[in-house]
Design a protein around this motif. Sequence first.
Motif, PDB file in Angstrom:
ATOM      1  N   PRO A 146      -8.704  40.149 -20.279  1.00  0.00           N
ATOM      2  CA  PRO A 146      -7.358  40.324 -19.702  1.00  0.00           C
ATOM      3  C   PRO A 146      -6.791  39.066 -19.058  1.00  0.00           C
ATOM      4  CG  PRO A 146      -9.009  41.270 -18.243  1.00  0.00           C
ATOM      5  CD  PRO A 146      -9.749  40.806 -19.466  1.00  0.00           C
ATOM      6  N   ILE A 147      -7.631  38.035 -18.865  1.00  0.00           N
ATOM      7  CA  ILE A 147      -7.095  36.796 -18.274  1.00  0.00           C
ATOM      8  C   ILE A 147      -7.657  35.580 -18.983  1.00  0.00           C
ATOM      9  CG2 ILE A 147      -6.614  37.621 -15.939  1.00  0.00           C
ATOM     10  CD1 ILE A 147      -9.129  36.267 -14.972  1.00  0.00           C
TER      11      ILE A 147
ATOM     12  N   TYR B 277      -8.931  30.926 -15.968  1.00  0.00           N
ATOM     13  CA  TYR B 277      -9.590  31.104 -14.670  1.00  0.00           C
ATOM     14  C   TYR B 277     -11.095  30.910 -14.797  1.00  0.00           C
ATOM     15  CZ  TYR B 277      -5.686  32.313 -11.754  1.00  0.00           C
ATOM     16  OH  TYR B 277      -4.533  32.225 -11.014  1.00  0.00           O
TER      17      TYR B 277
ATOM     18  N   LYS C 108       1.090  34.013 -19.694  1.00  0.00           N
ATOM     19  CA  LYS C 108       0.521  35.270 -20.225  1.00  0.00           C
ATOM     20  C   LYS C 108      -0.979  35.335 -19.921  1.00  0.00           C
ATOM     21  CE  LYS C 108       2.487  35.249 -24.414  1.00  0.00           C
ATOM     22  NZ  LYS C 108       2.698  35.573 -25.845  1.00  0.00           N
TER      23      LYS C 108
ATOM     24  N   GLU D 150      -2.535  33.720 -17.433  1.00  0.00           N
ATOM     25  CA  GLU D 150      -2.861  33.591 -16.001  1.00  0.00           C
ATOM     26  C   GLU D 150      -2.374  34.739 -15.122  1.00  0.00           C
ATOM     27  OE1 GLU D 150      -1.208  30.020 -14.444  1.00  0.00           O
ATOM     28  OE2 GLU D 150      -2.224  28.741 -15.886  1.00  0.00           O
ATOM     29  N   TYR D 151      -1.346  35.482 -15.579  1.00  0.00           N
ATOM     30  CA  TYR D 151      -0.577  36.245 -14.582  1.00  0.00           C
ATOM     31  C   TYR D 151      -1.429  37.232 -13.783  1.00  0.00           C
ATOM     32  CZ  TYR D 151      -0.130  40.526 -17.418  1.00  0.00           C
ATOM     33  OH  TYR D 151      -0.387  41.670 -18.111  1.00  0.00           O
ATOM     34  N   LYS D 152      -2.382  37.889 -14.464  1.00  0.00           N
ATOM     35  CA  LYS D 152      -3.219  38.834 -13.689  1.00  0.00           C
ATOM     36  C   LYS D 152      -4.055  38.061 -12.668  1.00  0.00           C
ATOM     37  CE  LYS D 152      -3.546  42.804 -16.747  1.00  0.00           C
ATOM     38  NZ  LYS D 152      -4.446  43.749 -17.445  1.00  0.00           N
ATOM     39  N   GLY D 153      -4.556  36.906 -13.084  1.00  0.00           N
ATOM     40  CA  GLY D 153      -5.391  36.100 -12.188  1.00  0.00           C
ATOM     41  C   GLY D 153      -4.614  35.649 -10.969  1.00  0.00           C
TER      42      GLY D 153
ATOM     43  N   TYR E 271      -2.370  37.241  -9.250  1.00  0.00           N
ATOM     44  CA  TYR E 271      -2.378  38.173  -8.093  1.00  0.00           C
ATOM     45  C   TYR E 271      -3.782  38.679  -7.769  1.00  0.00           C
ATOM     46  CZ  TYR E 271      -1.738  42.111 -11.453  1.00  0.00           C
ATOM     47  OH  TYR E 271      -1.853  43.012 -12.479  1.00  0.00           O
ATOM     48  N   TRP E 272      -4.682  38.723  -8.779  1.00  0.00           N
ATOM     49  CA  TRP E 272      -6.060  39.103  -8.439  1.00  0.00           C
ATOM     50  C   TRP E 272      -6.687  38.116  -7.455  1.00  0.00           C
ATOM     51  CZ3 TRP E 272      -8.373  40.300 -13.974  1.00  0.00           C
ATOM     52  CH2 TRP E 272      -7.903  41.546 -14.393  1.00  0.00           C
TER      53      TRP E 272
ATOM     54  N   ASP F  11     -10.176  45.850 -10.857  1.00  0.00           N
ATOM     55  CA  ASP F  11      -9.994  46.085 -12.292  1.00  0.00           C
ATOM     56  C   ASP F  11     -11.392  46.220 -12.923  1.00  0.00           C
ATOM     57  OD1 ASP F  11      -7.700  45.520 -14.616  1.00  0.00           O
ATOM     58  OD2 ASP F  11      -9.755  45.019 -15.239  1.00  0.00           O
TER      59      ASP F  11
ATOM     60  N   TYR G 241     -12.438  44.965 -15.389  1.00  0.00           N
ATOM     61  CA  TYR G 241     -12.852  43.642 -15.914  1.00  0.00           C
ATOM     62  C   TYR G 241     -13.990  43.058 -15.083  1.00  0.00           C
ATOM     63  CZ  TYR G 241     -12.706  38.541 -16.494  1.00  0.00           C
ATOM     64  OH  TYR G 241     -13.053  37.219 -16.677  1.00  0.00           O
TER      65      TYR G 241
END
Length: 359
Positions: free
Chosen positions: A232-233, A236, A276, A278-281, A283-284, A323, A325
């Motif tokens: 999903p990321i 990172y 695309k 990075e975006y989850k990373g 805010y995670w 998550d 993940y």
Amino acid sequence: MAEQKATPLLKDELDIVIPTIRNLDFLEMWRPFFEPYHLIIVQDGDPSKVIKVPEGFDYELYNRNDINRILGPKASCISFKDSACRCFGYMVSKKKYIYTIDDDCFVAKDPTGKDINALEQHIKNLLSPSTPHFFNTLYDPYREGADFVRGYPFSMREGSSTAVSHGLWLNIPDYDAPTQLVKPRERNTRYVDAVLTIPKGTLFPMCGMNLGFNRDLIGPAMYFGLMGDGQPIGRYDDMWAGWCTKVICDHLNLGIKTGLPYIWHSKASNPFVNLKKEYKGIYWQEDIIPFFQAVKLPKECTTVQQCYLELAKEVKAKLSEIDPYFTKLADAMVTWIEAWDELNPTGPGASSAAPAAAK
Ligand SMILES: O=c1ccn([C@@H]2O[C@H](COP(=O)(O)OP(=O)(O)O[C@H]3OC[C@H](O)[C@H](O)[C@H]3O)[C@@H](O)[C@H]2O)c(=O)[nH]1
Ligand SMILES: [Mn+2]
């Protein structure tokens, strides 16, 4: 009599690891500095593609078929279609030191116009102690022309063993996608002649573009986390490795330096593609950082592997709520250590070998 050419520092004790999806013409510019060293090329993406390596370099090349053949089911911990695959090179190496560089990084020039031998500076950084426990305001006291300043306790001047040397980049800085999007033309032209130890208890964003480390001291912690295909990321991988590594270095009284050397980073990857990935990373990481800041490793953990397996347990217990993940990542961390120990039963970083006592 012809002047004897000095043997390059750590010639037979250091491997250069390069993740790539391209031909390696960039090595031509590095030839004066890299040719004496052994290269480990980790070919990502389509294994049927032929990667051209310039003549004269001593190298081993691994593609995805090789990784699957060597690791079997444990290959699941090595990312595919992401530069994180480079950590396979750290695992198969048999040397004490690793230098990893991206294939769009070239030789930079210092303010006098002289080509910078980045590898030589990393080696100097790694072979001299760090000062994680007390900050020296005149930067690295072990460099030529510097020293400890007044008020620096003499009992602390031996410093700690240096595990990691984190280099920087002129031209294209390693910005995240949002920053790249708002500052598409920003270039780093600032050459700062400094090497700093990152203080104990402080995390930092480790970039894998221009990075050296002592594989004996910290190799098993340098797992570039699961990214790329099916994840999903992305982007990172090195950050994850840096946070795990810093927590373990702090626990084992090892130092991490950042600053010189600079390389010239030539290619800005696509900020929209990066966003695309990075975006989850983005805010995670607001939860991940407090997690790493709060980690307390038990004193019974005296080897990198023991620390890393303890971290994996904590990740599974405390980050999986963010998550699923992180459950997968925690399992991959364990698989990484199993694979590392399988390939390095008694070699550098072997789990039975406690790290060399800090100087
Ligand atoms: O799927 C891939 C894509 C690239 N590589 C290799 O990884 C190196 C970095 O690739 P690139 O320079 O195109 O990306 P950047 O955005 O500049 O890299 C930064 O972000 C990702 C990493 O953290 C990297 O260290 C950062 O610098 C390059 O050698 C590609 O050939 C790959 O193996 N697989
Ligand atoms: Mn790049």
